[in-house]
Design an enzyme around this catalytic site. Structure first.
Site, mmCIF file in Angstrom:
data_model
loop_
_atom_site.group_PDB
_atom_site.id
_atom_site.type_symbol
_atom_site.label_atom_id
_atom_site.label_comp_id
_atom_site.label_asym_id
_atom_site.label_seq_id
_atom_site.Cartn_x
_atom_site.Cartn_y
_atom_site.Cartn_z
ATOM 1 C CE1 TYR A 142 -3.569 -2.553 0.545
ATOM 2 C CE2 TYR A 142 -4.640 -0.564 1.315
ATOM 3 C CZ TYR A 142 -4.717 -1.865 0.868
ATOM 4 O OH TYR A 142 -5.937 -2.458 0.755
ATOM 5 C CE LYS A 191 1.640 -17.838 -2.137
ATOM 6 N NZ LYS A 191 0.769 -19.044 -2.173
ATOM 7 C CG ASP A 223 -2.218 -20.353 -0.716
ATOM 8 O OD1 ASP A 223 -1.701 -20.325 0.424
ATOM 9 O OD2 ASP A 223 -1.714 -20.955 -1.677
ATOM 10 C CG ASP A 247 -8.178 -4.500 1.845
ATOM 11 O OD1 ASP A 247 -9.119 -4.013 2.494
ATOM 12 O OD2 ASP A 247 -8.122 -4.482 0.598
ATOM 13 C CG ASP A 251 -13.764 -6.655 2.633
ATOM 14 O OD1 ASP A 251 -13.511 -5.962 3.637
ATOM 15 O OD2 ASP A 251 -14.211 -6.176 1.569
HETATM 16 C C1 IPM Z 1 -10.398 -0.895 4.173
HETATM 17 C C2 IPM Z 1 -10.637 -0.339 2.789
HETATM 18 C C3 IPM Z 1 -9.465 0.558 2.417
HETATM 19 C C4 IPM Z 1 -8.215 -0.297 2.444
HETATM 20 C C5 IPM Z 1 -9.612 1.259 1.063
HETATM 21 C C6 IPM Z 1 -10.879 2.089 0.988
HETATM 22 C C7 IPM Z 1 -8.411 2.105 0.735
HETATM 23 O O1 IPM Z 1 -10.837 -1.350 1.881
HETATM 24 O O2 IPM Z 1 -10.273 -0.113 5.129
HETATM 25 O O3 IPM Z 1 -10.349 -2.127 4.301
HETATM 26 O O4 IPM Z 1 -7.930 -1.020 1.487
HETATM 27 O O5 IPM Z 1 -7.508 -0.246 3.451
HETATM 28 MG MG MG Z 2 -10.987 -3.281 2.740
#
Ligand code: IPM
Ligand code: MG
Length: 360
Positions: A142, A191, A223, A247, A251
């Site tokens: 990032y 990884k 993975d 990240d 999710d």
């Molecule tokens: C999160 C989001 C952010 C990230 C984006 C919006 C830049 O997806 O906070 O998880 O990738 O960190």
């Molecule tokens: Mg995110």
């Protein structure tokens, strides 16, 4: 106690969910005789529209001089074509970096009341799901050098992924310390069969695991970890990983909790100043309709009270109120199933606020 809170509502559903978070904060303020001084500031797309950049120096300074930052969400199609340096997401990365918030805590907990909203089979979730993902937040790909250029007539893009040992060690320490207060298990995800950054990550984590010998430690490749989160989520207690893996995996994990709308997060650094936000995005498609789920934001307020203000009983009260409202059968649209009572975003905020007001 007196505390200063910078409030960045952001874009899309950001303002409506943060309003419910503030409603809860006000109830706590009254009930416990605290003084929370809130300052609302433009952020993300809203700040681009007003000042041309997603995060101004003034806003950043107010945040730096606050005790905590409460954030909604940023981004939306309106700003998809702005210069990449000025996108709303850049504001988010900049504020994390500038405030030194290297540790992102994302708890994944399946409330027993929401068992039916979890997409996994009963047999897999019978032991419950309750783990914390610790995502490194200010390093890795990032923040590495980015470049797009044309070489011999072909476009070539590069994103550098970089970690130094100190960046790895400090998030590792937080992972082990968090595990000590929970079920004493750390899974470190990397990884290392491919990446040098992961080899270094694993080496440092092993050094720490020798020091924290009471904590059960395991390495897992990313993975394989993505499979384990679905096949056997109960095995996890504290999961620690680098920025991009975190990240993606957070999710994935959020789906297990029934709806991404219920999950909070805390971003912490060396000081008590933290940033608190739900883990979901700005959901522009439902913005302004008052049908979003404020629970992730409300639980982020609870994390703010716990981690930045040392107000454990206040934090617990909020968490218990959320569980009570769910147990009473109230749901926002994302969680609604037949037999439950559907509430708008603001009604859900009201219900949680009154559960706090009338319970101890
Ligand atoms: C999160 C989001 C952010 C990230 C984006 C919006 C830049 O997806 O906070 O998880 O990738 O960190
Ligand atoms: Mg995110």
């Amino acid at each position: 106690m007196n505390k200063k809170v910078a409030v960045l509502k952001g874009d899309g559903i950001g303002p409506e969910i943060v309003n419910e978070g503030l409603k809860v904060l006000e109830i706590i303020e009254k009930k416990f005789n605290h003084k929370f001084e809130t300052t609302e500031l433009y952020f993300g797309g809203a700040s681009i529209d007003k000042f041309g950049v997603p995060l101004t120096d003034d806003t950043l300074n107010v945040c730096k001089n606050s005790d905590a930052v409460l954030l909604g969400a940023v981004g939306g199609p309106k700003w998809d074509n702005v210069d990449k340096e000025k996108r709303p997401e850049r504001g988010l990365l900049k504020i994390r970096k500038e405030l030194g918030l290297f540790a992102n805590l994302r708890p994944t907990k399946l409330f027993k009341e929401l068992k039916n909203s979890c997409p996994l089979k009963e047999d897999i979730i019978k032991n419950g799901i309750d783990f914390v993902m610790l995502r490194e937040l200010t390093g890795g790909v990032y923040f590495g050098k980015k470049e797009t250029k044309v070489i011999d007539g072909f476009a070539v893009a590069t994103d550098e992924m970089r970690y130094d040992e100190n960046e790895i060690r400090r998030i590792g320490v937080i992972a082990f310390e968090t595990a000590i207060k929970r079920n004493k298990k750390v899974a470190s995800i990397d990884k290392s069969n491919v990446l040098d950054t992961s080899k270094l990550w694993r080496k440092i984590m092993h050094e720490l695991s020798e020091k924290y010998s009471d904590v059960e430690y395991e390495d897992m490749l990313v993975d394989s970890a993505s499979m384990q989160i679905i096949k056997n989520p109960s095995r996890f207690d504290v999961v620690v990983t680098e920025n991009m893996f975190g990240d993606i995996l957070s999710d994935e994990a959020s789906v297990l909790a029934g709806s991404i709308g219920t999950l909070p997060s805390a971003s912490l650094g060396k000081t008590k100043l933290g940033l608190y936000e739900p883990i979901h995005g700005s959901a522009p498609d439902i913005a302004g309709l008052n049908i979003s789920n404020p629970i992730g934001t409300v639980l982020s307020v609870a994390m703010m009270l716990r981690y930045s203000f040392d107000m454990e009983s206040e934090a617990k009260l909020i968490e218990n109120a959320v569980e009570k409202v769910l147990a009473d059968g109230y749901r926002t649209t994302d969680l609604y199933v037949e037999g439950t009572k559907k509430l708008s975003c603001s009604e859900m905020g009201d219900k949680i606020a009154s559960a706090i007001e009338y319970n101890n």
